[in-house]
Design an enzyme around this catalytic site. Structure first.
Site, mmCIF file in Angstrom:
data_model
loop_
_atom_site.group_PDB
_atom_site.id
_atom_site.type_symbol
_atom_site.label_atom_id
_atom_site.label_comp_id
_atom_site.label_asym_id
_atom_site.label_seq_id
_atom_site.Cartn_x
_atom_site.Cartn_y
_atom_site.Cartn_z
ATOM 1 N N GLU A 1 0.969 -1.309 -0.156
ATOM 2 C CA GLU A 1 0.074 -0.020 -0.074
ATOM 3 C C GLU A 1 0.830 1.195 0.073
ATOM 4 O OE1 GLU A 1 -1.139 3.206 0.931
ATOM 5 O OE2 GLU A 1 -1.925 2.637 2.807
ATOM 6 N N GLU B 1 3.348 8.929 -3.828
ATOM 7 C CA GLU B 1 4.184 8.339 -3.029
ATOM 8 C C GLU B 1 5.331 7.293 -3.801
ATOM 9 O OE1 GLU B 1 3.227 5.833 0.317
ATOM 10 O OE2 GLU B 1 1.636 7.491 1.071
HETATM 11 C C1 LIG Z 1 0.557 4.240 3.524
HETATM 12 S S1 LIG Z 1 1.809 3.677 4.364
HETATM 13 C C2 LIG Z 1 1.431 1.839 4.334
HETATM 14 C C3 LIG Z 1 0.780 1.319 5.602
HETATM 15 C C4 LIG Z 1 1.068 -0.132 5.922
HETATM 16 N N1 LIG Z 1 0.490 -1.051 4.845
HETATM 17 C C5 LIG Z 1 0.116 -0.443 7.303
HETATM 18 O O1 LIG Z 1 -0.628 -1.441 6.943
HETATM 19 O O2 LIG Z 1 0.342 0.285 8.133
HETATM 20 C C6 LIG Z 1 2.966 3.574 3.161
HETATM 21 C C7 LIG Z 1 4.467 3.372 3.540
HETATM 22 O O3 LIG Z 1 5.202 2.852 2.675
HETATM 23 C C8 LIG Z 1 6.405 3.308 2.836
HETATM 24 N N2 LIG Z 1 7.093 3.468 1.561
HETATM 25 C C9 LIG Z 1 6.704 4.110 0.396
HETATM 26 N N3 LIG Z 1 7.480 3.468 -0.735
HETATM 27 C C10 LIG Z 1 8.195 2.563 -0.240
HETATM 28 C C11 LIG Z 1 9.147 1.730 -0.834
HETATM 29 N N4 LIG Z 1 9.409 1.928 -1.983
HETATM 30 N N5 LIG Z 1 9.867 0.902 0.104
HETATM 31 C C12 LIG Z 1 9.772 0.871 1.389
HETATM 32 N N6 LIG Z 1 8.798 1.796 1.986
HETATM 33 C C13 LIG Z 1 7.894 2.554 1.140
HETATM 34 C C14 LIG Z 1 6.310 4.733 3.594
HETATM 35 O O4 LIG Z 1 7.414 5.420 4.040
HETATM 36 C C15 LIG Z 1 4.978 4.537 4.360
HETATM 37 O O5 LIG Z 1 5.446 4.128 5.832
#
Ligand SMILES: C[S@@+](CC[C@H](N)C(=O)[O-])C[C@H]1O[C@@H](n2cnc3c(N)ncnc32)[C@H](O)[C@@H]1O
Length: 350
Positions: A86, A95
């Protein structure tokens, strides 16, 4: 994967709280690898996963997915065959989802993997609305017979480049009139079967349902969670939602308003081009009459006049509100008259 007789190796990109990884582990995945780019969040995930008793089942890597290594003794021992992730914002791609999925398919996933979610669709609906237009475009101030006109570079400026996100269902229906039906303008395939473009343009010919100035483009998206597209997660406002009587409240994914670059007034029945563009991280929109070459910028337009950077959208709406301006001028007039009156009194009488 089980039906295919395969072991289940899950990768959760951007694990955040660890929730999706814990769900995968609970459902019996053979291995679960979770990565999180934001270090403080990764520390939270580590604690949450441990407190829920999944520490031995979920391997957390505090890295961005694009930095993960695969192979014996590396971050992941093998490519995963299920991706659950997500990494979306209200703009869907803000993002970096396009880059994240593209890299994952190249480096981290098996070819016949299952990806959750599998697809996303992005919808727009063009509207006319004085209220919404005034959140972006600087208008003339008219009080009685006087008119103050904003300089050209301000009144014709495309506005702030940042997303204008809000809950469209909280916008009273009598404050806008739709000019088009909701239209799907982009479909994103996250399954890896087709490549995800980092830039794209869609031009749709739309027949105007009503007359008016083309003031705004409402945008929302939905996700097809499974490969067979049976489970839909929709961020549509109520009037366009597939299940309007069973909607989830969401405050992290809302809908967004975009302001077309061109100023156009249309009549009911006109055919108008709705132009949608995206780059790796953002979207922008424009409209053009069918016969006119469109002048939608190739790159995301930015505020050139400075006013949209200085004032937020709510403040811009206040400055453009004719009732508020009229009241303000009346109060100012009274204050001036009082001051003039006072200033003509001899000092001794005060
Ligand atoms: C909206 S949150 C996801 C929430 C998560 N699925 C949960 O259940 O809590 C998105 C997260 O993805 C991380 N993120 C975004 N792109 C990423 C990537 N390519 N690799 C690792 N982390 C990533 C961000 O730092 C953020 O913490």
């Amino acid at each position: 994967m089980r039906q295919r007789g395969q072991a289940v190796h899950v990768l959760d990109i951007g694990t955040g709280t660890g929730l999706l990884s814990m769900m995968a582990a609970k459902l019996g995945a053979d291995t679960v690898y979770a990565c999180e780019a934001f270090k403080p969040m990764a520390e939270c995930a580590s604690k949450i996963i441990a407190e829920n008793g999944f520490a031995d089942k979920i391997k957390l890597v505090p890295k961005r997915s694009t930095d993960l290594t695969v192979g014996q003794g590396k971050d992941l021992p093998r490519r995963a065959n299920i991706l659950v992730t997500e990494v979306f914002d209200t703009e869907l791609i803000g993002e970096g989802a396009i880059g994240t999925f593209t890299h994952a398919h190249k480096q981290l996933l098996e070819e016949d993997c299952i990806v959750i979610p599998s697809y996303a669709n992005l919808y727009v609906q063009v509207v006319t609305s004085d209220l919404v237009r005034r959140w972006n475009r600087v208008e003339d101030i008219v009080v009685n017979d006087s008119r103050v006109t904003a300089p050209d570079e301000i009144s014709s400026c495309g506005g702030a480049p940042s997303l204008h996100d809000l809950q469209l269902d909280q916008l009273p229906m009598d404050t806008f009139t739709v000019l088009t039906e909701p239209k799907r303008v982009f479909r994103f395939d996250f399954t890896g079967k087709t490549s995800l473009p980092f830039e794209n343009t869609s031009i749709l010919d739309c027949t105007m349902k009503n007359s008016g100035s083309v003031d705004a483009v409402f945008m929302w998206w939905d996700l097809e969670m499974d490969p067979d597209s049976e489970i839909i997660l929709s961020c549509a406002p109520r009037w366009a939602h597939p299940t309007p009587d069973n909607m989830q409240w969401r405050d992290h994914w809302m809908q967004a308003i975009y302001y077309p670059y061109s100023q156009l007034t249309v009549a009911k029945g006109d055919s108008v081009k709705v132009i949608s563009k995206h780059d790796e991280y953002s979207l922008w929109f424009d409209v053009a009459m069918d016969t006119v070459k469109d002048n939608c910028p190739e790159e995301h337009p930015i505020c050139r006049c400075g006013a949209h950077i200085s004032y937020g959208r709510a403040r811009m709406g206040m400055l453009n509100d004719p009732d508020r301006n009229k009241l303000y001028m009346e109060i100012l007039r009274k204050v001036f008259i009082y001051l003039l009156d006072v200033s003509t009194q001899p000092v001794t009488s005060l």
